[in-house]
Motif scaffolding. Structure first.
Motif, PDB file in Angstrom:
ATOM      1  N   ARG A 291       0.750  -1.210  -0.169  1.00 28.98           N
ATOM      2  CA  ARG A 291      -0.136  -0.134   0.013  1.00 28.98           C
ATOM      3  C   ARG A 291       0.922   1.243  -0.085  1.00 28.98           C
ATOM      4  O   ARG A 291       1.435   1.495   0.970  1.00 28.98           O
ATOM      5  N   ILE A 292       0.735   1.967  -1.095  1.00 25.03           N
ATOM      6  CA  ILE A 292       1.594   3.372  -1.092  1.00 25.03           C
ATOM      7  C   ILE A 292       0.703   4.398  -0.720  1.00 25.03           C
ATOM      8  O   ILE A 292      -0.454   4.578  -1.336  1.00 25.03           O
ATOM      9  N   PRO A 293       1.106   5.377   0.283  1.00 23.54           N
ATOM     10  CA  PRO A 293       0.359   6.237   0.748  1.00 23.54           C
ATOM     11  C   PRO A 293       0.154   7.239  -0.167  1.00 23.54           C
ATOM     12  O   PRO A 293       1.158   7.544  -0.837  1.00 23.54           O
ATOM     13  N   ILE A 294      -0.971   7.986  -0.348  1.00 15.11           N
ATOM     14  CA  ILE A 294      -1.036   9.016  -1.152  1.00 15.11           C
ATOM     15  C   ILE A 294      -1.901  10.162  -0.454  1.00 15.11           C
ATOM     16  O   ILE A 294      -2.645   9.795   0.419  1.00 15.11           O
ATOM     17  N   VAL A 295      -1.336  11.449  -0.676  1.00 13.54           N
ATOM     18  CA  VAL A 295      -2.221  12.702  -0.061  1.00 13.54           C
ATOM     19  C   VAL A 295      -2.768  13.506  -1.244  1.00 13.54           C
ATOM     20  O   VAL A 295      -1.993  13.697  -2.274  1.00 13.54           O
ATOM     21  N   SER A 296      -3.938  14.256  -0.808  1.00  9.94           N
ATOM     22  CA  SER A 296      -4.637  15.044  -1.818  1.00  9.94           C
ATOM     23  C   SER A 296      -4.090  16.333  -1.486  1.00  9.94           C
ATOM     24  O   SER A 296      -3.619  16.832  -0.426  1.00  9.94           O
ATOM     25  N   ALA A 297      -4.269  17.171  -2.428  1.00 11.90           N
ATOM     26  CA  ALA A 297      -4.003  18.848  -2.340  1.00 11.90           C
ATOM     27  C   ALA A 297      -4.706  19.351  -1.180  1.00 11.90           C
ATOM     28  O   ALA A 297      -4.177  20.194  -0.627  1.00 11.90           O
TER      29      ALA A 297
ATOM     30  N   GLN B  60      -5.575  17.840   1.523  1.00 12.10           N
ATOM     31  CA  GLN B  60      -4.847  17.380   2.984  1.00 12.10           C
ATOM     32  C   GLN B  60      -3.633  18.161   3.061  1.00 12.10           C
ATOM     33  O   GLN B  60      -3.333  18.738   4.184  1.00 12.10           O
ATOM     34  N   LEU B  61      -2.800  18.560   2.045  1.00 12.04           N
ATOM     35  CA  LEU B  61      -1.741  19.379   2.246  1.00 12.04           C
ATOM     36  C   LEU B  61      -2.228  20.981   2.404  1.00 12.04           C
ATOM     37  O   LEU B  61      -1.477  21.471   3.182  1.00 12.04           O
ATOM     38  N   TRP B  62      -3.198  21.447   1.719  1.00 10.59           N
ATOM     39  CA  TRP B  62      -3.700  22.789   2.163  1.00 10.59           C
ATOM     40  C   TRP B  62      -3.921  22.868   3.807  1.00 10.59           C
ATOM     41  O   TRP B  62      -3.907  23.968   4.108  1.00 10.59           O
ATOM     42  N   LYS B  63      -4.555  21.940   4.060  1.00  8.48           N
ATOM     43  CA  LYS B  63      -5.062  21.939   5.601  1.00  8.48           C
ATOM     44  C   LYS B  63      -3.939  21.428   6.414  1.00  8.48           C
ATOM     45  O   LYS B  63      -3.936  21.250   7.664  1.00  8.48           O
ATOM     46  N   GLY B  64      -2.582  21.181   6.019  1.00  5.55           N
ATOM     47  CA  GLY B  64      -1.469  20.981   6.801  1.00  5.55           C
ATOM     48  C   GLY B  64      -1.640  19.506   7.434  1.00  5.55           C
ATOM     49  O   GLY B  64      -1.078  19.076   8.438  1.00  5.55           O
ATOM     50  N   GLN B  65      -2.378  18.649   6.501  1.00  8.80           N
ATOM     51  CA  GLN B  65      -2.285  17.336   6.771  1.00  8.80           C
ATOM     52  C   GLN B  65      -2.802  16.901   8.381  1.00  8.80           C
ATOM     53  O   GLN B  65      -2.603  15.978   8.942  1.00  8.80           O
ATOM     54  N   THR B  66      -4.059  17.721   8.646  1.00  8.64           N
ATOM     55  CA  THR B  66      -4.589  17.582   9.888  1.00  8.64           C
ATOM     56  C   THR B  66      -5.710  16.455   9.954  1.00  8.64           C
ATOM     57  O   THR B  66      -5.969  15.703  10.970  1.00  8.64           O
ATOM     58  N   GLU B  67      -5.867  15.917   8.581  1.00 11.52           N
ATOM     59  CA  GLU B  67      -6.944  14.827   8.365  1.00 11.52           C
ATOM     60  C   GLU B  67      -6.239  13.720   8.596  1.00 11.52           C
ATOM     61  O   GLU B  67      -5.208  13.419   8.308  1.00 11.52           O
ATOM     62  N   THR B  68      -7.072  12.736   9.676  1.00 17.20           N
ATOM     63  CA  THR B  68      -6.173  11.435  10.233  1.00 17.20           C
ATOM     64  C   THR B  68      -6.387  10.446   9.096  1.00 17.20           C
ATOM     65  O   THR B  68      -5.605   9.333   9.078  1.00 17.20           O
ATOM     66  N   LYS B  69      -7.377  10.368   8.222  1.00 19.92           N
ATOM     67  CA  LYS B  69      -7.913   9.610   7.174  1.00 19.92           C
ATOM     68  C   LYS B  69      -6.736   9.597   6.080  1.00 19.92           C
ATOM     69  O   LYS B  69      -6.404  10.653   5.384  1.00 19.92           O
ATOM     70  N   THR B  70      -6.189   8.344   5.782  1.00 19.24           N
ATOM     71  CA  THR B  70      -4.874   8.062   4.785  1.00 19.24           C
ATOM     72  C   THR B  70      -5.504   7.359   3.604  1.00 19.24           C
ATOM     73  O   THR B  70      -6.394   6.377   3.947  1.00 19.24           O
ATOM     74  N   SER B  71      -5.381   7.962   2.447  1.00 19.57           N
ATOM     75  CA  SER B  71      -5.562   6.892   1.484  1.00 19.57           C
ATOM     76  C   SER B  71      -4.231   6.171   0.775  1.00 19.57           C
ATOM     77  O   SER B  71      -3.301   6.741   1.097  1.00 19.57           O
ATOM     78  N   TYR B  72      -4.601   4.953   0.154  1.00 17.69           N
ATOM     79  CA  TYR B  72      -3.714   4.308  -0.301  1.00 17.69           C
ATOM     80  C   TYR B  72      -3.708   3.836  -1.719  1.00 17.69           C
ATOM     81  O   TYR B  72      -4.742   3.815  -2.283  1.00 17.69           O
ATOM     82  N   LEU B  73      -2.632   3.629  -2.309  1.00 12.89           N
ATOM     83  CA  LEU B  73      -2.399   3.166  -3.832  1.00 12.89           C
ATOM     84  C   LEU B  73      -2.077   1.631  -3.719  1.00 12.89           C
ATOM     85  O   LEU B  73      -0.950   1.428  -3.369  1.00 12.89           O
ATOM     86  N   PRO B  74      -2.984   0.826  -3.774  1.00 17.38           N
ATOM     87  CA  PRO B  74      -2.291  -0.692  -3.626  1.00 17.38           C
ATOM     88  C   PRO B  74      -1.995  -1.374  -4.747  1.00 17.38           C
ATOM     89  O   PRO B  74      -2.368  -1.233  -6.054  1.00 17.38           O
TER      90      PRO B  74
END
Length: 419
Positions: free
Chosen positions: A228-234, A236-250
């Protein structure tokens, strides 16, 4: 109220299971309806040790050796599906249907696969009609036409049964049919292996059972292994990655499933086929080295091992395109942490995919050659009769079917909650 809903859900499972069981039984009956006009006993005795027939029997449940109405089984549909899958990477129009036209494009591809299966069935049926000529009581043009029509019709009926199982039953239709065909042939394979090389001690039996279980564990690991490769959305980056939910690329460890072994086994059939026509002693000696019954089995195993590695990389390159994945991530305004979008992402995904493919191919090749190694060490062919291809299909189909049932039950529970 909850008991009523639970009862409806159970009734749905029972109904789907009953439909699947009925269609599977019907498909098995067609396998044992012999084509008339053929000396089946003489034919079976002649081709019983033919590697081509033995390989095709894996998918037809013995129907190919008995020349039943369903002798071709699901093989034409599988071949057509493989060709279409290869075509989607080479033919722009098919690629567009698959990637851009959604459900309508998927239905068109299914229709093209059906048509291709029909023509493939005709070719194979005609070839069988010519092949069985020495065992036919009255071989003529009428016989060829009748056999071609009968076998083609049988193949189309099996294709229809597989689609009905997929739509109205449980699991993937073609996979379930192959699963049942393999299971139906296992008792005979074990019996034949026991006669040719009986197990003479409890130690030998314990060793075989242990290796068999280890192979199943290894197959499950290959089938289910995922990075599972973690991916972040723009966002999440704009919010300083405060969201705890993480997306993955399997990315799966084994992208091709059992296909690399099928391709390698098919490729190894070619030398056996060519040996029937080649008279040159030097070429025959080379061909002999590439066959299971050859004088030097080490060369054969190394060649088989290398073919599986090659086809694993080949098939993985057809299924996953790192460049397309990088473009899709960019469209979704997502990225891999620490990796720049664009070419850097493509390069990262390609390297990761190469590493995973190597590990998956290595495990797959080891699972494939273990039965041959066990036979050479112990002289027991019972274990080899089970075959790596058969084991991979059996375990893979069992896992996929159980997942589909779990998904169906979860979906029904969700519908009950929101209703």
């Amino acid at each position: 109220m909850q008991k009523i809903k639970r009862g409806k859900r159970n009734n749905d499972i029972v109904r789907k299971s009953s439909i699947t069981l009925f269609l599977l039984i019907f498909s098995r009956f067609g396998t044992f309806i012999p084509l008339p006009g053929i000396d089946h006993e003489a034919f079976y005795q002649t081709i019983s040790n033919n590697p081509i027939v033995n390989f095709l029997n894996i998918f037809s449940g013995g129907g190919f050796a008995s020349i039943g109405v369903f002798a071709l089984g699901i093989v034409p549909y599988i071949n057509a599906s493989i060709l279409i899958q290869l075509g989607t990477t080479a033919i722009p129009s098919l690629e567009k249907l698959q990637k851009e036209e959604g459900e309508s494009g998927r239905q068109k591809i299914i229709q093209i696969t059906r048509v291709l299966s029909f023509f493939w069935s005709i070719v194979q049926s005609f070839g069988i009609a010519l092949w069985v000529k020495p065992y036919v009581f009255d071989w003529n043009a009428t016989f060829v036409l009748e056999v071609t029509v009968a076998l083609t019709t049988g193949a189309m009926v099996v294709m229809w049964l597989s689609e009905q199982i997929t739509e109205k039953g449980i699991g993937n239709g073609p996979s379930i049919l192959i699963f049942v065909n393999i299971v139906s042939g296992l008792p005979k394979l074990i019996q034949q292996g026991s006669r040719t090389s009986p197990i003479n001690s409890l130690l030998e039996l314990a060793v075989l059972i242990t290796i068999f279980l280890l192979m199943i564990i290894g197959i499950i690991f290959i089938q289910e292994g995922t990075k599972r490769i973690p991916i972040v959305s723009a966002r999440q980056l704009w919010k300083g990655q405060t969201e705890t939910k993480t997306s993955y690329l399997p990315l799966k460890l084994n992208q091709g499933g059992v296909m690399p072994i099928i391709f390698a086994s098919t490729f190894l059939i070619i030398p056996n086929y060519l040996s029937q026509f080649i008279k040159n002693s030097f070429l025959l000696n080379i061909i002999n080295l590439l066959t299971p019954a050859g004088s030097n089995k080490i060369i054969y195993l190394v060649f088989y091992f290398s073919l599986i590695l090659f086809f694993s990389y080949f098939y993985a390159s057809l299924i996953i395109n790192p460049e397309d994945m990088a473009k899709n991530l960019k469209k979704m305004e997502s990225s891999i942490p620490g990796v720049r979008p664009g070419k850097a992402t493509t390069s990262y995904l390609q390297k990761t995919l190469n590493k995973l493919t190597f590990l998956g191919a290595l495990f797959l090749a080891l699972v494939a050659v273990i039965p041959n190694i066990v036979e050479n060490i112990t002289s027991i062919s019972t274990f080899k009769g089970l075959g790596a291809t058969s084991l991979l299909i059996l375990v893979g189909v069992a896992i996929d079917t159980s997942k589909q049932i779990q998904t169906y039950l979860i979906a029904k529970n969700y519908e009950e909650i929101i209703s």
